[in-house]
Scaffold this motif. Structure first.
Motif, short mmCIF file in Angstrom:
data_model
loop_
_atom_site.label_atom_id
_atom_site.label_comp_id
_atom_site.label_asym_id
_atom_site.label_seq_id
_atom_site.Cartn_x
_atom_site.Cartn_y
_atom_site.Cartn_z
N ARG A 114 0.86 -1.19 0.00
CA ARG A 114 0.00 0.00 0.00
C ARG A 114 0.90 1.24 0.00
O ARG A 114 1.94 1.27 0.65
N GLN A 115 0.44 2.26 -0.70
CA GLN A 115 1.23 3.49 -0.80
C GLN A 115 0.31 4.70 -0.74
O GLN A 115 -0.77 4.70 -1.32
N ASN A 116 0.75 5.72 0.02
CA ASN A 116 0.05 7.01 0.02
C ASN A 116 1.07 8.12 -0.20
O ASN A 116 2.20 7.85 -0.61
N ASN A 117 0.69 9.35 0.08
CA ASN A 117 1.58 10.47 -0.19
C ASN A 117 2.84 10.47 0.69
O ASN A 117 3.86 11.04 0.31
N LEU A 118 2.75 9.86 1.87
CA LEU A 118 3.86 9.93 2.81
C LEU A 118 4.67 8.66 2.89
O LEU A 118 5.88 8.71 3.09
N CYS A 119 4.03 7.50 2.79
CA CYS A 119 4.78 6.28 3.05
C CYS A 119 4.28 5.12 2.20
O CYS A 119 3.20 5.17 1.61
N THR A 120 5.11 4.07 2.19
CA THR A 120 4.80 2.83 1.50
C THR A 120 4.90 1.71 2.52
O THR A 120 5.90 1.60 3.23
N VAL A 121 3.86 0.88 2.61
CA VAL A 121 3.81 -0.20 3.59
C VAL A 121 3.71 -1.53 2.86
O VAL A 121 2.85 -1.71 1.99
N LEU A 122 4.60 -2.46 3.22
CA LEU A 122 4.58 -3.83 2.68
C LEU A 122 4.25 -4.77 3.84
O LEU A 122 4.92 -4.73 4.88
N THR A 123 3.25 -5.62 3.66
CA THR A 123 2.81 -6.54 4.71
C THR A 123 2.90 -7.97 4.20
O THR A 123 2.38 -8.29 3.12
N GLY A 142 7.80 7.44 1.53
CA GLY A 142 7.47 7.39 0.11
C GLY A 142 8.63 7.86 -0.75
O GLY A 142 9.57 8.52 -0.29
N PRO A 143 8.62 7.56 -2.03
CA PRO A 143 9.74 7.92 -2.90
C PRO A 143 9.96 9.42 -3.02
O PRO A 143 11.05 9.86 -3.31
N GLU A 144 8.90 10.22 -2.76
CA GLU A 144 9.04 11.67 -2.85
C GLU A 144 9.11 12.33 -1.47
O GLU A 144 9.12 13.55 -1.38
N SER A 145 9.15 11.53 -0.43
CA SER A 145 9.11 12.07 0.93
C SER A 145 10.31 11.58 1.72
O SER A 145 10.68 10.41 1.63
N SER A 146 10.92 12.51 2.49
CA SER A 146 12.04 12.15 3.38
C SER A 146 11.59 12.14 4.83
O SER A 146 12.40 12.03 5.74
N ILE A 147 10.26 12.27 5.06
CA ILE A 147 9.72 12.34 6.42
C ILE A 147 9.15 10.99 6.79
O ILE A 147 8.43 10.37 6.01
N ARG A 148 9.48 10.53 8.00
CA ARG A 148 8.90 9.29 8.47
C ARG A 148 7.39 9.45 8.66
O ARG A 148 6.96 10.38 9.32
N CYS A 149 6.63 8.52 8.10
CA CYS A 149 5.20 8.61 8.32
C CYS A 149 4.86 7.92 9.63
O CYS A 149 5.55 7.03 10.08
N ARG A 150 3.79 8.36 10.21
CA ARG A 150 3.37 7.86 11.53
C ARG A 150 2.73 6.49 11.37
O ARG A 150 1.87 6.28 10.54
N ARG A 151 3.16 5.60 12.25
CA ARG A 151 2.61 4.24 12.20
C ARG A 151 1.16 4.25 12.64
O ARG A 151 0.82 4.74 13.70
N SER A 152 0.30 3.73 11.81
CA SER A 152 -1.13 3.67 12.14
C SER A 152 -1.39 2.46 13.03
O SER A 152 -0.81 1.40 12.84
N LYS A 153 -2.27 2.64 14.01
CA LYS A 153 -2.60 1.56 14.93
C LYS A 153 -3.65 0.67 14.29
O LYS A 153 -4.65 1.11 13.76
#
Length: 468
Positions: A377-386, A456-467
């Protein structure tokens, strides 16, 4: 240059504070006292001047001045430090009591009442000059009242001298008192220092009690206790790590020694020697792989793992890995599923290794006939692989420690297989953290999932882990 101790600095600051307060108080008292005495002198001069003006104003003419002399002497002569001089329009002295004073010419004339101060050698004078009209006289008379205030000035000189002497003494006394107070106040800090100096690897479980500690030092002591807890945990983990290394290396070394001793116990044919060498080679490969893994983790701990920064499509990496694991999964009737897409900036070889470790673990613990799913899954801030697989639920207390080296959920000690030395998840976490990401595990209702989160590929900011 040697720095002053904390006690000395506190004593010095206490001394400077006391000195500043006393100096401000002394200067203020001196200034207010001078204003007070000056106000009293002016009040005396004004009072005498008004009385003199009243007496002179009642004269019918200047010829009757002699009649007013007794009144002037009674009025002005009663003040021992007051000198009164009355001049006519020509500057002739009509009255002087007790004796004329050599007043500078600039103070002898005034349009209205005029205050002035004048110093003659060691004497200080404060005076007032005014003009008084007399009946039948065209030109007014000049009245000069001179008050000798030398004793006032002497008082202030003496006061200032004793003030500076007292200030020096007060500064020295305050420095001594400040040292005593600082020394007493810092006693808990010395106790904390002594306790910290006595700490060793055998006493890391001890903690500094908070009850007798002053409020100002409680934050320091709390931080120190927290540091001891972290050191204790790190020391225990290091000890366990050393024990685990010895435990894991003992088996292949023991196998090598046993096989070699058996082969050397008697003469054998060439096939037996070859079989023994192949067996030894498997154990040597296992040891080499374990050593490589430990070296990789050591570099990761010291920040020496610097991945490349290339745009990587995760679905392509996972697809290649699934092709590799497909044969192993097909033998056990396990299906491999991939859904979603996303890209990250990173090192393709490192990410390949991290995801491969998760897939290998999933295959090991997935029952036959089940399915392993990989979701991206990918959004504007991060990419998550499960990576999710069915299997026994992992108790919550083990989830955070799954990524420790050589850690196994089963408390019983078990030698790992050549492909499983208990370092895979620790290596995966190091790779993910080197990519500024994070990894965590969830396990509920018979399904276990490992989540890899990357910027994400365009972001250098850590995205917040969703609970979940």
């Amino acid at each position: 240059m040697k720095r002053l101790s904390l006690t000395a600095r506190l004593s010095l600051m206490f001394m400077l504070a006391v000195t500043a307060v006393l100096t401000a108080a002394g200067l203020s008292f001196n200034h207010l006292s001078q204003l007070h005495f000056k106000s009293l002198d002016q009040h005396t001069l004004v009072e005498k001047l008004q009385a003199s003006q009243s007496i002179l104003g009642e004269l019918p003419s200047l010829d009757a001045f002699a009649e007013a002399r007794p009144q002037l002497q009674a009025l002005l002569g009663a003040h021992r430090e007051l000198t009164a001089i009355i001049l006519d329009s020509n500057g002739k002295v009509l009255f002087a009591d007790p004796a004329p004073v050599n007043i500078p010419e600039r103070f002898r004339s005034a349009v209205g009442p005029r205050d002035w101060e004048w110093q003659d050698q060691e004497h200080m004078f404060r005076g007032m000059t005014a003009q008084v009209a007399v009946t039948g006289q065209e030109q007014p008379l000049t009245v000069m009242l001179v008050l000798d205030v030398t004793h006032h000035m002497s008082f202030f000189v003496t006061l200032q001298r004793w003030f500076w002497i007292g200030l020096v003494i007060s500064a020295l006394v305050s420095a001594g008192l400040g040292w005593v107070v600082a020394r007493s106040g810092l006693r808990p800090l010395r106790q904390v220092t002594a306790l910290a100096a006595s700490m060793s690897a055998k006493s890391l479980k001890e903690r500094i009690p908070m009850a007798p500690i002053p409020l100002e030092l409680q934050q320091l002591v709390s931080s120190f206790n927290a540091m001891l807890a972290r050191l204790d945990e790190a020391f225990v983990r290091l000890s366990n790590f050393s024990a685990d290394i010895a435990h894991e290396l003992r088996t292949p070394v023991s196998n090598l020694m046993t096989h070699t001793e058996v082969v050397l116990s008697r003469k054998r044919n060439i096939e037996d020697y070859e079989e023994n060498l192949y067996s030894n080679l498997d154990d040597l490969k296992r040891m080499s792989r374990m050593i490589d893994d430990m070296l990789f983790l050591a570099k990761a701990d010291n920040g020496l793992i610097i991945p490349e920064r290339k745009r990587i499509a995760l679905e392509e990496v996972v697809d290649k890995l699934l092709e590799y694991y497909y044969l192993l999964a097909d033998e056990r009737g396990i299906e491999l599923e991939l859904s979603g897409s996303g890209s990250v900036q990173g090192d393709v070889l490192m990410l390949h290794r991290a995801i491969s470790n998760l897939l290998s673990n999933a295959l090991r613990y997935t029952p036959q006939g089940k399915a392993i799913s990989v979701q991206i899954r990918q959004n504007n801030l991060c990419t998550v692989l499960t990576v999710e697989n069915p299997g026994a639920t992992i108790p919550p207390e083990h989830l955070e420690r799954l990524f420790d080296r050589f850690y196994r959920v089963d408390p019983a000690r078990r030698e790992g297989s050549p492909s499983n030395a208990g370092l895979g998840l620790a290596i995966t976490r190091s790779i993910v953290e080197a990519h500024q990401g994070r990894i965590w595990c969830t396990s509920t209702n018979g399904r276990t999932a490992f989540h890899l989160e990357f910027p994400g590929p365009e972001s250098s900011i850590r995205c917040r882990r969703s609970k979940a």
